[in-house]
Scaffold this motif. Structure first.
Motif, PDB file in Angstrom:
ATOM      1  N   HIS A 144       5.338  13.149   3.187  1.00 55.58           N
ATOM      2  CA  HIS A 144       6.513  13.152   2.321  1.00 55.58           C
ATOM      3  C   HIS A 144       6.446  14.392   1.444  1.00 55.58           C
ATOM      4  O   HIS A 144       5.388  14.713   0.905  1.00 55.58           O
ATOM      5  CB  HIS A 144       6.517  11.879   1.456  1.00 55.58           C
ATOM      6  CG  HIS A 144       7.842  11.595   0.812  1.00 55.58           C
ATOM      7  ND1 HIS A 144       8.157  12.048  -0.437  1.00 55.58           N
ATOM      8  CD2 HIS A 144       8.922  10.914   1.251  1.00 55.58           C
ATOM      9  CE1 HIS A 144       9.378  11.648  -0.755  1.00 55.58           C
ATOM     10  NE2 HIS A 144       9.863  10.962   0.254  1.00 55.58           N
ATOM     11  N   GLY A 145       7.565  15.082   1.318  1.00 55.42           N
ATOM     12  CA  GLY A 145       7.598  16.288   0.502  1.00 55.42           C
ATOM     13  C   GLY A 145       7.171  16.021  -0.931  1.00 55.42           C
ATOM     14  O   GLY A 145       7.284  14.897  -1.427  1.00 55.42           O
ATOM     15  N   THR A 146       6.692  17.040  -1.604  1.00 56.13           N
ATOM     16  CA  THR A 146       6.235  16.889  -2.982  1.00 56.13           C
ATOM     17  C   THR A 146       7.395  16.470  -3.871  1.00 56.13           C
ATOM     18  O   THR A 146       8.454  17.097  -3.868  1.00 56.13           O
ATOM     19  CB  THR A 146       5.641  18.212  -3.502  1.00 56.13           C
ATOM     20  OG1 THR A 146       4.590  18.622  -2.619  1.00 56.13           O
ATOM     21  CG2 THR A 146       5.081  18.054  -4.906  1.00 56.13           C
ATOM     22  N   VAL A 147       7.175  15.393  -4.625  1.00 56.07           N
ATOM     23  CA  VAL A 147       8.170  14.914  -5.582  1.00 56.07           C
ATOM     24  C   VAL A 147       7.714  15.403  -6.952  1.00 56.07           C
ATOM     25  O   VAL A 147       6.678  14.987  -7.457  1.00 56.07           O
ATOM     26  CB  VAL A 147       8.294  13.371  -5.550  1.00 56.07           C
ATOM     27  CG1 VAL A 147       9.349  12.913  -6.533  1.00 56.07           C
ATOM     28  CG2 VAL A 147       8.609  12.893  -4.142  1.00 56.07           C
ATOM     29  N   LYS A 148       8.471  16.304  -7.543  1.00 54.43           N
ATOM     30  CA  LYS A 148       8.043  16.975  -8.780  1.00 54.43           C
ATOM     31  C   LYS A 148       8.466  16.214 -10.029  1.00 54.43           C
ATOM     32  O   LYS A 148       9.497  15.557 -10.050  1.00 54.43           O
ATOM     33  CB  LYS A 148       8.596  18.389  -8.816  1.00 54.43           C
ATOM     34  CG  LYS A 148       8.055  19.257  -7.685  1.00 54.43           C
ATOM     35  CD  LYS A 148       8.235  20.721  -8.003  1.00 54.43           C
ATOM     36  CE  LYS A 148       7.620  21.571  -6.931  1.00 54.43           C
ATOM     37  NZ  LYS A 148       6.224  21.799  -7.095  1.00 54.43           N
ATOM     38  N   ASN A 149       7.617  16.350 -11.067  1.00 54.17           N
ATOM     39  CA  ASN A 149       7.899  15.840 -12.405  1.00 54.17           C
ATOM     40  C   ASN A 149       8.184  14.343 -12.457  1.00 54.17           C
ATOM     41  O   ASN A 149       9.121  13.904 -13.118  1.00 54.17           O
ATOM     42  CB  ASN A 149       9.051  16.621 -13.042  1.00 54.17           C
ATOM     43  CG  ASN A 149       8.712  18.084 -13.214  1.00 54.17           C
ATOM     44  OD1 ASN A 149       7.581  18.431 -13.556  1.00 54.17           O
ATOM     45  ND2 ASN A 149       9.671  18.950 -12.955  1.00 54.17           N
ATOM     46  N   VAL A 150       7.371  13.561 -11.747  1.00 55.65           N
ATOM     47  CA  VAL A 150       7.513  12.099 -11.775  1.00 55.65           C
ATOM     48  C   VAL A 150       7.005  11.608 -13.127  1.00 55.65           C
ATOM     49  O   VAL A 150       5.886  11.924 -13.542  1.00 55.65           O
ATOM     50  CB  VAL A 150       6.728  11.444 -10.629  1.00 55.65           C
ATOM     51  CG1 VAL A 150       6.786   9.935 -10.732  1.00 55.65           C
ATOM     52  CG2 VAL A 150       7.258  11.925  -9.285  1.00 55.65           C
ATOM     53  N   LYS A 151       7.836  10.824 -13.804  1.00 55.96           N
ATOM     54  CA  LYS A 151       7.475  10.281 -15.105  1.00 55.96           C
ATOM     55  C   LYS A 151       7.313   8.765 -14.999  1.00 55.96           C
ATOM     56  O   LYS A 151       7.806   8.141 -14.052  1.00 55.96           O
ATOM     57  CB  LYS A 151       8.556  10.626 -16.123  1.00 55.96           C
ATOM     58  CG  LYS A 151       8.686  12.120 -16.397  1.00 55.96           C
ATOM     59  CD  LYS A 151       9.860  12.404 -17.319  1.00 55.96           C
ATOM     60  CE  LYS A 151      10.058  13.874 -17.534  1.00 55.96           C
ATOM     61  NZ  LYS A 151      10.425  14.618 -16.362  1.00 55.96           N
ATOM     62  N   THR A 152       6.652   8.172 -15.978  1.00 56.27           N
ATOM     63  CA  THR A 152       6.486   6.720 -16.020  1.00 56.27           C
ATOM     64  C   THR A 152       7.862   6.058 -15.909  1.00 56.27           C
ATOM     65  O   THR A 152       8.805   6.442 -16.590  1.00 56.27           O
ATOM     66  CB  THR A 152       5.789   6.310 -17.335  1.00 56.27           C
ATOM     67  OG1 THR A 152       4.491   6.928 -17.365  1.00 56.27           O
ATOM     68  CG2 THR A 152       5.638   4.802 -17.436  1.00 56.27           C
ATOM     69  N   GLY A 153       7.958   5.085 -15.001  1.00 56.03           N
ATOM     70  CA  GLY A 153       9.204   4.375 -14.766  1.00 56.03           C
ATOM     71  C   GLY A 153      10.028   4.924 -13.620  1.00 56.03           C
ATOM     72  O   GLY A 153      10.936   4.256 -13.128  1.00 56.03           O
ATOM     73  N   ASP A 154       9.728   6.144 -13.170  1.00 57.43           N
ATOM     74  CA  ASP A 154      10.471   6.732 -12.054  1.00 57.43           C
ATOM     75  C   ASP A 154      10.118   6.038 -10.742  1.00 57.43           C
ATOM     76  O   ASP A 154       9.003   5.543 -10.562  1.00 57.43           O
ATOM     77  CB  ASP A 154      10.147   8.224 -11.906  1.00 57.43           C
ATOM     78  CG  ASP A 154      10.805   9.084 -12.972  1.00 57.43           C
ATOM     79  OD1 ASP A 154      11.617   8.564 -13.765  1.00 57.43           O
ATOM     80  OD2 ASP A 154      10.481  10.296 -13.019  1.00 57.43           O
ATOM     81  N   VAL A 155      11.074   6.033  -9.816  1.00 59.06           N
ATOM     82  CA  VAL A 155      10.879   5.476  -8.479  1.00 59.06           C
ATOM     83  C   VAL A 155      10.969   6.610  -7.467  1.00 59.06           C
ATOM     84  O   VAL A 155      11.899   7.421  -7.516  1.00 59.06           O
ATOM     85  CB  VAL A 155      11.942   4.400  -8.157  1.00 59.06           C
ATOM     86  CG1 VAL A 155      11.830   3.938  -6.704  1.00 59.06           C
ATOM     87  CG2 VAL A 155      11.816   3.218  -9.104  1.00 59.06           C
ATOM     88  N   ILE A 156       9.988   6.664  -6.576  1.00 63.67           N
ATOM     89  CA  ILE A 156      10.007   7.610  -5.462  1.00 63.67           C
ATOM     90  C   ILE A 156      10.475   6.828  -4.245  1.00 63.67           C
ATOM     91  O   ILE A 156       9.775   5.949  -3.751  1.00 63.67           O
ATOM     92  CB  ILE A 156       8.606   8.201  -5.196  1.00 63.67           C
ATOM     93  CG1 ILE A 156       8.081   8.917  -6.432  1.00 63.67           C
ATOM     94  CG2 ILE A 156       8.642   9.131  -3.980  1.00 63.67           C
ATOM     95  CD1 ILE A 156       6.607   9.276  -6.336  1.00 63.67           C
ATOM     96  N   ASN A 157      11.693   7.095  -3.766  1.00 64.67           N
ATOM     97  CA  ASN A 157      12.215   6.426  -2.574  1.00 64.67           C
ATOM     98  C   ASN A 157      11.717   7.161  -1.334  1.00 64.67           C
ATOM     99  O   ASN A 157      11.924   8.368  -1.205  1.00 64.67           O
ATOM    100  CB  ASN A 157      13.743   6.380  -2.603  1.00 64.67           C
ATOM    101  CG  ASN A 157      14.247   5.425  -3.653  1.00 64.67           C
ATOM    102  OD1 ASN A 157      13.878   4.256  -3.666  1.00 64.67           O
ATOM    103  ND2 ASN A 157      15.071   5.914  -4.560  1.00 64.67           N
ATOM    104  N   ILE A 158      11.058   6.426  -0.448  1.00 62.62           N
ATOM    105  CA  ILE A 158      10.475   7.032   0.755  1.00 62.62           C
ATOM    106  C   ILE A 158      11.267   6.587   1.981  1.00 62.62           C
ATOM    107  O   ILE A 158      11.786   7.391   2.727  1.00 62.62           O
ATOM    108  CB  ILE A 158       8.981   6.668   0.877  1.00 62.62           C
ATOM    109  CG1 ILE A 158       8.252   7.086  -0.400  1.00 62.62           C
ATOM    110  CG2 ILE A 158       8.372   7.317   2.128  1.00 62.62           C
ATOM    111  CD1 ILE A 158       6.933   6.429  -0.625  1.00 62.62           C
ATOM    112  N   ASN A 159      11.324   5.284   2.232  1.00 62.78           N
ATOM    113  CA  ASN A 159      12.119   4.701   3.318  1.00 62.78           C
ATOM    114  C   ASN A 159      11.897   5.371   4.673  1.00 62.78           C
ATOM    115  O   ASN A 159      12.832   5.842   5.310  1.00 62.78           O
ATOM    116  CB  ASN A 159      13.610   4.700   2.959  1.00 62.78           C
ATOM    117  CG  ASN A 159      13.897   3.808   1.769  1.00 62.78           C
ATOM    118  OD1 ASN A 159      13.378   2.696   1.686  1.00 62.78           O
ATOM    119  ND2 ASN A 159      14.681   4.297   0.835  1.00 62.78           N
TER     120      ASN A 159
END
Length: 131
Positions: free
Chosen positions: A58-73
């Protein structure tokens, strides 16, 4: 009999692995319970990299903060056991921070989740294994 043999010779290697006892991992998403591996001033959040068996999936997801969701699917086929690892990408020359990971093997009977942690960050990963 020849017709049945022809069907199996047209399978891709991944399809054949599933038929011969392989499995399929479906990664739904990851929830940042605590995104704080980057502690340097001016750094906004984790830069999440996801690997399966050592390969970036999965490509780099930048600047993930507490509470953020990374959708992969996404679906991934594997045989035996698969290792899923999360990292915080660092600049070239610095090793990436390990955010945690786990192994999958057996079917999960539907969606499940696991909490991973490392480098002062914590994520809940939602996934399913189908045999």
């Amino acid at each position: 009999m020849a017709d049945k043999e022809q069907l199996f010779t047209e399978l891709t290697p991944k399809e054949g692995a599933v038929i011969e006892g392989g499995a399929r991992l479906f990664l739904y998403k990851a929830l940042a319970l605590r995104a704080s591996s980057d502690i340097l001033p001016g750094v906004n959040g984790d830069d999440v990299v996801i690997k399966l068996n050592g390969n970036k999936i999965h490509g780099t997801v930048k600047n993930v903060k507490t509470g953020d969701v990374i959708n992969i699917n996404k679906f991934f086929d594997f045989s035996g056991t698969a290792t899923l690892d999360f990292f915080d990408a660092d600049p070239p020359g610095n090793p990436d921070d390990y955010l945690g990971g786990f192994n999958v093997k057996n079917p999960t009977n539907g969606q499940t989740s696991r909490v991973i942690s490392g480098s002062d960050s914590e994520y809940r990963v939602f996934y399913e294994v189908i045999a």
